[in-house]
Design a protein around this motif. Structure first.
Motif, PDB file in Angstrom:
ATOM      1  N   ASN A 108       0.833  -1.211   0.000  1.00  0.00           N
ATOM      2  CA  ASN A 108       0.000   0.000   0.000  1.00  0.00           C
ATOM      3  C   ASN A 108       0.865   1.257   0.000  1.00  0.00           C
ATOM      4  O   ASN A 108       0.586   2.231  -0.717  1.00  0.00           O
ATOM      5  CB  ASN A 108      -0.933   0.012   1.206  1.00  0.00           C
ATOM      6  N   ASN A 109       1.902   1.231   0.831  1.00  0.00           N
ATOM      7  CA  ASN A 109       2.790   2.398   0.893  1.00  0.00           C
ATOM      8  C   ASN A 109       3.519   2.607  -0.432  1.00  0.00           C
ATOM      9  O   ASN A 109       3.717   3.752  -0.878  1.00  0.00           O
ATOM     10  CB  ASN A 109       3.807   2.229   2.025  1.00  0.00           C
ATOM     11  N   GLU A 110       3.928   1.502  -1.053  1.00  0.00           N
ATOM     12  CA  GLU A 110       4.597   1.621  -2.354  1.00  0.00           C
ATOM     13  C   GLU A 110       3.639   2.186  -3.403  1.00  0.00           C
ATOM     14  O   GLU A 110       4.028   3.000  -4.258  1.00  0.00           O
ATOM     15  CB  GLU A 110       5.124   0.247  -2.790  1.00  0.00           C
ATOM     16  N   LYS A 111       2.376   1.740  -3.343  1.00  0.00           N
ATOM     17  CA  LYS A 111       1.379   2.233  -4.306  1.00  0.00           C
ATOM     18  C   LYS A 111       1.135   3.728  -4.114  1.00  0.00           C
ATOM     19  O   LYS A 111       1.072   4.515  -5.076  1.00  0.00           O
ATOM     20  CB  LYS A 111       0.074   1.468  -4.141  1.00  0.00           C
ATOM     21  N   LYS A 112       1.016   4.142  -2.824  1.00  0.00           N
ATOM     22  CA  LYS A 112       0.814   5.561  -2.536  1.00  0.00           C
ATOM     23  C   LYS A 112       2.011   6.385  -2.997  1.00  0.00           C
ATOM     24  O   LYS A 112       1.867   7.483  -3.550  1.00  0.00           O
ATOM     25  CB  LYS A 112       0.588   5.767  -1.036  1.00  0.00           C
ATOM     26  N   TYR A 113       3.195   5.832  -2.749  1.00  0.00           N
ATOM     27  CA  TYR A 113       4.409   6.541  -3.165  1.00  0.00           C
ATOM     28  C   TYR A 113       4.455   6.685  -4.683  1.00  0.00           C
ATOM     29  O   TYR A 113       4.805   7.740  -5.225  1.00  0.00           O
ATOM     30  CB  TYR A 113       5.628   5.775  -2.652  1.00  0.00           C
ATOM     31  N   LYS A 114       4.071   5.602  -5.379  1.00  0.00           N
ATOM     32  CA  LYS A 114       4.085   5.639  -6.844  1.00  0.00           C
ATOM     33  C   LYS A 114       3.068   6.651  -7.367  1.00  0.00           C
ATOM     34  O   LYS A 114       3.346   7.433  -8.292  1.00  0.00           O
ATOM     35  CB  LYS A 114       3.778   4.246  -7.393  1.00  0.00           C
ATOM     36  N   ASP A 115       1.868   6.649  -6.755  1.00  0.00           N
ATOM     37  CA  ASP A 115       0.839   7.610  -7.181  1.00  0.00           C
ATOM     38  C   ASP A 115       1.310   9.038  -6.946  1.00  0.00           C
ATOM     39  O   ASP A 115       1.076   9.950  -7.779  1.00  0.00           O
ATOM     40  CB  ASP A 115      -0.463   7.358  -6.413  1.00  0.00           C
ATOM     41  N   LEU A 116       1.962   9.245  -5.796  1.00  0.00           N
ATOM     42  CA  LEU A 116       2.433  10.594  -5.475  1.00  0.00           C
ATOM     43  C   LEU A 116       3.511  11.046  -6.452  1.00  0.00           C
ATOM     44  O   LEU A 116       3.487  12.187  -6.953  1.00  0.00           O
ATOM     45  CB  LEU A 116       2.965  10.609  -4.044  1.00  0.00           C
ATOM     46  N   THR A 117       4.443  10.159  -6.750  1.00  0.00           N
ATOM     47  CA  THR A 117       5.513  10.524  -7.691  1.00  0.00           C
ATOM     48  C   THR A 117       4.965  10.734  -9.096  1.00  0.00           C
ATOM     49  O   THR A 117       5.447  11.590  -9.850  1.00  0.00           O
ATOM     50  CB  THR A 117       6.596   9.435  -7.710  1.00  0.00           C
ATOM     51  N   ASP A 118       3.940   9.968  -9.451  1.00  0.00           N
ATOM     52  CA  ASP A 118       3.325  10.157 -10.774  1.00  0.00           C
ATOM     53  C   ASP A 118       2.664  11.532 -10.869  1.00  0.00           C
ATOM     54  O   ASP A 118       2.747  12.213 -11.900  1.00  0.00           O
ATOM     55  CB  ASP A 118       2.287   9.061 -11.042  1.00  0.00           C
ATOM     56  N   CYS A 119       2.003  11.948  -9.799  1.00  0.00           N
ATOM     57  CA  CYS A 119       1.344  13.269  -9.783  1.00  0.00           C
ATOM     58  C   CYS A 119       2.368  14.387  -9.922  1.00  0.00           C
ATOM     59  O   CYS A 119       2.167  15.373 -10.638  1.00  0.00           O
ATOM     60  CB  CYS A 119       0.554  13.459  -8.491  1.00  0.00           C
ATOM     61  N   ILE A 120       3.480  14.233  -9.227  1.00  0.00           N
ATOM     62  CA  ILE A 120       4.529  15.258  -9.298  1.00  0.00           C
ATOM     63  C   ILE A 120       5.102  15.331 -10.704  1.00  0.00           C
ATOM     64  O   ILE A 120       5.342  16.417 -11.263  1.00  0.00           O
ATOM     65  CB  ILE A 120       5.635  14.960  -8.272  1.00  0.00           C
ATOM     66  N   SER A 121       5.271  14.186 -11.333  1.00  0.00           N
ATOM     67  CA  SER A 121       5.825  14.149 -12.698  1.00  0.00           C
ATOM     68  C   SER A 121       4.873  14.804 -13.686  1.00  0.00           C
ATOM     69  O   SER A 121       5.271  15.577 -14.568  1.00  0.00           O
ATOM     70  CB  SER A 121       6.085  12.695 -13.112  1.00  0.00           C
ATOM     71  N   VAL A 122       3.575  14.553 -13.564  1.00  0.00           N
ATOM     72  CA  VAL A 122       2.572  15.133 -14.470  1.00  0.00           C
ATOM     73  C   VAL A 122       2.515  16.643 -14.306  1.00  0.00           C
ATOM     74  O   VAL A 122       2.440  17.401 -15.277  1.00  0.00           O
ATOM     75  CB  VAL A 122       1.192  14.490 -14.206  1.00  0.00           C
ATOM     76  N   SER A 123       2.568  17.134 -13.094  1.00  0.00           N
ATOM     77  CA  SER A 123       2.522  18.578 -12.829  1.00  0.00           C
ATOM     78  C   SER A 123       3.722  19.269 -13.453  1.00  0.00           C
ATOM     79  O   SER A 123       3.637  20.363 -14.018  1.00  0.00           O
ATOM     80  CB  SER A 123       2.499  18.846 -11.317  1.00  0.00           C
ATOM     81  N   GLY A 124       4.853  18.650 -13.400  1.00  0.00           N
ATOM     82  CA  GLY A 124       6.066  19.238 -13.975  1.00  0.00           C
ATOM     83  C   GLY A 124       5.973  19.320 -15.478  1.00  0.00           C
ATOM     84  O   GLY A 124       6.405  20.292 -16.097  1.00  0.00           O
ATOM     85  N   GLU A 125       5.384  18.353 -16.102  1.00  0.00           N
ATOM     86  CA  GLU A 125       5.257  18.351 -17.548  1.00  0.00           C
ATOM     87  C   GLU A 125       4.286  19.442 -18.014  1.00  0.00           C
ATOM     88  O   GLU A 125       4.469  20.067 -19.056  1.00  0.00           O
ATOM     89  CB  GLU A 125       4.781  16.978 -18.021  1.00  0.00           C
ATOM     90  N   ILE A 126       3.206  19.670 -17.259  1.00  0.00           N
ATOM     91  CA  ILE A 126       2.213  20.689 -17.625  1.00  0.00           C
ATOM     92  C   ILE A 126       2.848  22.066 -17.603  1.00  0.00           C
ATOM     93  O   ILE A 126       2.623  22.904 -18.477  1.00  0.00           O
ATOM     94  CB  ILE A 126       0.990  20.623 -16.697  1.00  0.00           C
ATOM     95  N   LYS A 127       3.639  22.356 -16.648  1.00  0.00           N
ATOM     96  CA  LYS A 127       4.298  23.649 -16.585  1.00  0.00           C
ATOM     97  C   LYS A 127       5.226  23.823 -17.762  1.00  0.00           C
ATOM     98  O   LYS A 127       5.376  24.886 -18.303  1.00  0.00           O
ATOM     99  CB  LYS A 127       5.077  23.779 -15.277  1.00  0.00           C
TER     100      LYS A 127
END
Length: 249
Positions: free
Chosen positions: A230-249
């Protein structure tokens, strides 16, 4: 001091008559068992000797239909086939006369029992006049060939070693109690005590407890794995969100 006594008297009175010298002396029954048969005698209560059965000594060392003479201070006994066939008192003041008389009776009994010829007569002497008595016995127990037929069975101290001494009722039951206690203690040690001792020294935890502990550890490990996933999944989701936000900018 070692003493041999007759243990096949027909009655208590016969035993006391032969062995109790003082009419006011108190007698006591002394006995032993051999092959489930009781051998007993009545002796003075104040004797300090080690008492052994003359009949059992004969049975131990001689075959059937053999003679054994026992001579002690004041006593002359003849055994045939392990049974007492003659007993007499020896007057210490007339040892030679009484001895010769008893020896003549011995030869007469032996000749009647053997059919006229005497091969051997064994003897045990327990007297302070042993050598003199032995000499009288040998000189007067010759067969028709002038051969001495009297043969020593051995020294009394050595002869009695394989035999059990006679006991009084008190000592007999004391020995029985001691042996019973020792036997019970030995059986308890073998069947119960040893098991308890080894279980304490070499204690092993029951398998059921070990199985339960293993199951609990498996469940804990499974929960930890689920939590980790569960923690790995949350970490992966969090890192994915950060990566997407960076690309939008």
């Amino acid at each position: 001091m070692v003493r041999l006594v007759i243990t096949d008297f027909a009655t208590k009175e016969d035993s006391e008559f032969f062995y109790i010298r003082d009419e006011f002396d108190v007698s006591q029954n002394m006995f032993t068992y051999h092959s489930f048969k009781k051998y007993s005698v009545y002796l003075s209560k104040y004797t300090n000797d080690d008492i052994y059965s003359l009949n059992l000594l004969s049975r131990k060392y001689l075959d059937k239909n053999q003679f054994l003479i026992h001579i002690a201070d004041g006593e002359y006994v003849i055994l045939f086939n392990h049974k007492t066939v003659y007993s007499a008192k020896i007057n210490q003041n007339f040892i030679t006369d009484d001895m010769i008389k008893s020896i003549l009776i011995t030869k007469h009994i032996a000749m009647l029992s053997s059919g006229g010829s005497i091969d051997s007569i064994y003897y045990v002497i327990n007297s302070k006049f042993k050598h003199a008595i032995e000499n009288i016995l040998k000189q007067n127990t010759k067969n028709e060939k002038q051969e001495v037929v009297a043969k020593s069975l051995g020294e009394i101290e050595e002869l009695v070693k394989p035999l059990k001494p006679l006991d009084t009722s008190k000592t007999h039951f004391s020995k029985l109690f001691y042996l019973s206690t020792l036997t019970i203690a030995s059986l308890w040690l073998v069947f119960i005590g040893l098991e308890k001792f080894t279980s304490k020294v070499f204690y092993t935890e029951p398998m059921e407890n070990l199985t339960k502990e293993i199951e609990i550890e498996k469940q804990l490990a499974k929960r930890q794995q689920i939590s980790l996933n569960n923690n790995e999944k949350k970490y992966k989701d969090l890192t994915d969100c950060i990566s997407v936000s960076g690309e939008i900018k």
